[in-house]
Design an enzyme around this catalytic site. Sequence first.
Site, short mmCIF file in Angstrom:
data_model
loop_
_atom_site.label_atom_id
_atom_site.label_comp_id
_atom_site.label_asym_id
_atom_site.label_seq_id
_atom_site.Cartn_x
_atom_site.Cartn_y
_atom_site.Cartn_z
N GLY A 190 0.88 -1.11 -0.05
CA GLY A 190 0.06 0.35 -0.21
C GLY A 190 0.70 1.58 -0.14
O GLY A 190 2.11 1.79 -0.34
N CYS A 242 -4.27 -6.46 -6.86
CA CYS A 242 -4.60 -4.96 -7.02
C CYS A 242 -5.23 -4.47 -8.02
O CYS A 242 -5.75 -3.39 -8.10
CB CYS A 242 -3.04 -4.51 -6.57
SG CYS A 242 -1.69 -5.09 -7.63
P1 NAD Z 1 0.26 -3.34 3.40
O1 NAD Z 1 0.46 -2.19 2.60
O2 NAD Z 1 -0.41 -3.49 4.01
O3 NAD Z 1 1.94 -4.54 3.25
C1 NAD Z 1 2.93 -4.70 2.19
C2 NAD Z 1 4.81 -4.62 2.75
O4 NAD Z 1 4.74 -3.46 3.76
C3 NAD Z 1 3.94 -5.75 4.71
O5 NAD Z 1 5.42 -6.66 3.81
C4 NAD Z 1 4.20 -4.85 5.71
O6 NAD Z 1 4.87 -5.40 6.47
C5 NAD Z 1 5.03 -3.35 5.15
N1 NAD Z 1 5.16 -2.24 5.69
C6 NAD Z 1 3.22 -1.48 5.29
N2 NAD Z 1 3.75 -0.35 6.09
C7 NAD Z 1 5.13 0.20 5.92
C8 NAD Z 1 6.02 1.10 6.52
N3 NAD Z 1 5.25 2.50 6.75
N4 NAD Z 1 7.30 0.75 6.88
C9 NAD Z 1 8.05 0.37 6.03
N5 NAD Z 1 6.88 -1.56 5.69
C10 NAD Z 1 5.17 -0.89 5.83
O7 NAD Z 1 -0.54 -4.28 2.05
P2 NAD Z 1 -0.75 -5.59 2.15
O8 NAD Z 1 -2.34 -5.87 2.85
O9 NAD Z 1 -0.20 -6.12 2.57
O10 NAD Z 1 -1.31 -5.69 0.14
C11 NAD Z 1 -2.66 -4.53 -0.24
C12 NAD Z 1 -1.84 -3.54 -0.77
O11 NAD Z 1 -1.02 -3.41 -1.61
C13 NAD Z 1 -2.88 -2.97 -1.80
O12 NAD Z 1 -3.12 -1.24 -1.54
C14 NAD Z 1 -2.80 -3.22 -3.08
O13 NAD Z 1 -3.43 -2.77 -3.82
C15 NAD Z 1 -1.46 -3.02 -2.90
N6 NAD Z 1 -0.78 -4.37 -3.81
C16 NAD Z 1 0.13 -3.57 -5.25
C17 NAD Z 1 0.24 -4.08 -5.67
C18 NAD Z 1 1.40 -3.74 -7.02
O14 NAD Z 1 2.26 -4.82 -8.14
N7 NAD Z 1 1.67 -2.63 -7.14
C19 NAD Z 1 0.72 -6.00 -5.97
C20 NAD Z 1 0.09 -6.12 -4.51
C21 NAD Z 1 -0.71 -5.88 -3.63
#
Ligand code: NAD
Length: 466
Positions: free
Chosen positions: A221, A272
Amino acid sequence: MNVDVKQIESVVRKAITRTLKENTFSSLGLGIFSDMDDAIEAASKAQGSLISMNFSKRSKLIDAMRAEMLKEENISLISQMAVDETRMGRYDHKLIKNRLAIEKTPGVEDLRAECWSGDGGLTLLEFSPFGVIGAITPTTNPSETIICNSIGMIASGNSVVFSPHPRAKNTSLKTVEILNKAIIEAGGPRNLVTTITRPSLEAVEAMMKHPKIEMLVATGGPGVVKAVLSSGKKAIGAGAGNPPAVVDETADIEKAAVDIINGCSFDNNLPCIAEKEVIVVESVADYLIFNMKQHGAYEIKDEDTIKELMKVVLNDNGNPSGEFMGKSPAYILDKIGIKVDENILVIIVEVDKDHPFVVKELMMPILPIVRVENFDKAVEVAVEVEHGNRHTAIMHSKNVDNLSRLAKEIQTTIFVKNGPSYAGIGVGGEGYSTFTIAGPTGEGLTSAKSFTRKRRCTLMGGLFIK
Ligand code: NAD
């Protein structure tokens, strides 16, 4: 007692997962470390060995990773673990997504050199590794992202340290372990892919700051994308989407309805790229809704019931509740006293463009439908609700001018015409696959080449034979 085969399968799978959760990661497995510094040091050493190997050896390692992951016991295990651990998505669709990552992520063939030749001689542009990459992975595609990133990053000569989402820890660690086993058995170095036993935000921060991490790749995200872009290091950010599906009056409406239901319900709407809202031109809206209902949509029309649904699936702050992400329509509807069976794939509600179901990235099979007076308005609304993510949009139309116009105005990384959203990552549609779609930083559908430094080599005077 009547017990069918599916029930038995499900009980066995759950037992396997429970055993793994309890036992496997109490001891350190292949590529798994208790400390982030150790995971990075080990990956750095492994990368040194990898670059001393020739390309055909590197290619063999990639083949071995694909073959090991494709083994029935491995692909079914990680697919089931992801469903059990994250409590999101569907086992049958996780199988499809894992297979896609294994088979359609490009390998070393992605690194074809570019060249110029002329009176001045020959100049080559080659693609070299960064070194050790720190990759942050999501809950929604935990094993898929690790498989896809590992293939691309190793193909380009890097090693990779994963910081997986804590809520998908066991699935992620198991995937890392299987990949390492394949690499070692194929004669590759230990620890080309590493991770840690207890992923956390503190561990991600330590990874981002570590001097031996030369590139960061974040799939998730907005929070994590912002974090890597503020790190001061070379970073790829693959962020959130909110893909609109636009339907104009020239579309094949029956097909559009089926495609939209299939795309939106894929893995219970977790991807996504999945359709998150429909914007349909007034003159064909009723017929589209009629056809969606023929193919697995359950429509809620009553205002009070829609409000009840909102109360259940949205938190007090108006954001989607994690409990309902990736859940089935039957699970969601049950919470408001409506019983449906598993043939219902999507819940549809007609709302206006400012409704939270449209504006928020729900990641659950609730599909809001916005009716607009004409195509001009459809473009305006689609661009607005995509929020400038530049991620994915879908359109159903036979009017080439309309298709081109939306593609141009919305500027998404993926634009799917007349198909389900997943065609854009190679399911049914042409082209390679990826699970890291980098809109914010512009690499697009990442592949081995995205994880390289471009280097030029010039030979003066020779090798020009025209
Ligand atoms: P998330 O953002 O909650 O977590 C993703 C990763 O980031 C995890 O490993 C988490 O521990 C880490 N993280 C979260 N906040 C952080 C921060 N402030 N600093 C460092 N690390 C951090 O996402 P999720 O719920 O696991 O996945 C869903 C989201 O990801 C949706 O918004 C979706 O659209 C997006 N997504 C995008 C793609 C792409 O290819 N563009 C692919 C899959 C998911």
